[in-house]
Design an enzyme around this catalytic site. Structure first.
Site, short mmCIF file in Angstrom:
data_model
loop_
_atom_site.label_atom_id
_atom_site.label_comp_id
_atom_site.label_asym_id
_atom_site.label_seq_id
_atom_site.Cartn_x
_atom_site.Cartn_y
_atom_site.Cartn_z
N HIS A 19 11.13 76.87 39.73
CA HIS A 19 11.70 77.85 40.67
C HIS A 19 10.77 78.02 41.87
O HIS A 19 11.22 78.06 43.02
CB HIS A 19 11.83 79.24 40.00
CG HIS A 19 12.80 79.32 38.86
ND1 HIS A 19 12.45 79.81 37.62
CD2 HIS A 19 14.12 79.02 38.79
CE1 HIS A 19 13.51 79.81 36.83
NE2 HIS A 19 14.54 79.33 37.51
N LYS A 43 23.81 89.84 28.81
CA LYS A 43 22.96 88.72 28.39
C LYS A 43 21.62 89.25 27.90
O LYS A 43 20.96 90.02 28.61
CB LYS A 43 22.76 87.80 29.60
CG LYS A 43 22.34 86.40 29.23
CD LYS A 43 22.49 85.51 30.46
CE LYS A 43 21.61 84.27 30.37
NZ LYS A 43 21.66 83.47 31.58
N ARG A 92 18.58 69.87 38.81
CA ARG A 92 17.54 69.09 38.15
C ARG A 92 18.04 67.73 37.70
O ARG A 92 17.52 66.71 38.04
CB ARG A 92 16.99 69.87 36.94
CG ARG A 92 16.23 71.11 37.32
CD ARG A 92 16.05 72.01 36.15
NE ARG A 92 17.33 72.44 35.63
CZ ARG A 92 17.51 73.41 34.76
NH1 ARG A 92 16.46 74.02 34.26
NH2 ARG A 92 18.70 73.76 34.36
N SER A 130 13.91 78.01 31.96
CA SER A 130 13.35 79.25 31.41
C SER A 130 13.51 79.28 29.89
O SER A 130 12.63 79.76 29.18
CB SER A 130 14.05 80.46 32.02
OG SER A 130 13.83 80.49 33.40
#
Ligand code: PNS
Length: 169
Positions: A19, A43, A92, A130
């Site tokens: 990030h 979440k 990515r 993450s």
């Protein structure tokens, strides 16, 4: 000419070097970059939104043109509030593409003025996420060079077993 404002949205639970690499890459391209942390009660997160904001502000809050905010609800509504038309997202690997494309198309449908710009992180962060950061840390793996020090310190606080058992790091 009006300011070019971009929003870099995400969960950032926690922020990692992939990030940060992306922030560094896109900062010179825009007059203002708003890093937007999603408030999503549905979440389960490891770090509270306030903690994530504090970490990110400490890391990049003083950088010229960088702002760190949280948002809830639709991203396009938040973009209206800050006067931005550009969403920046990291891409990515091919596996990211479908999810990212879906989001970009939905955001465009919700507001045709919104454009999504995809950026590739440095190759060494191509596999970084993450979720993997949290998993690798909790299993005692080495995260050197993958997360900034303040994140490592906070991971220790959140995930280190209270017994004080030594861990490989
Ligand atoms: O880091 P993440 O979890 O991949 O980020 C996802 C995020 C925050 C960019 C996305 O979930 C989002 O924009 N949520 C806000 C709700 C929204 O606008 N949904 C409709 C468009 S997809």
């Amino acid at each position: 000419m009006s300011d070019r404002i971009a929003v870099y949205p995400g969960s950032f639970d926690p922020i990692h070097n992939g990030h940060l690499d992306l922030i560094e890459r896109c900062r010179p391209l825009y007059d203002r970059l708003v890093i937007a942390v999603l408030r999503n009660e549905a979440k389960r997160a490891l770090f509270s939104v306030d903690e994530r904001l504090e970490i990110i502000r400490d890391l990049v809050g003083k950088d010229r043109g960088c702002e760190v905010e949280s948002f809830s609800g639709l991203l396009v509504d938040f973009m209206d509030q800050v006067g931005a038309r550009i969403v920046v997202r990291g891409l990515r690997a091919v596996t990211d593409f479908e999810y990212e494309f879906q989001m970009a198309m939905m955001n465009r449908r919700l507001n045709p003025r919104v454009e999504t710009v995809f950026m590739a992180p440095k190759e060494e962060y191509n596999y970084l996420s993450s979720s993997l950061v949290k998993e690798v840390f909790s299993l005692g793996g080495d995260l050197t060079g993958l997360v900034p020090d303040p994140v490592l310190a906070r991971l220790r606080r959140h995930l280190e077993p209270r017994s004080g058992r030594s861990r490989r790091r």
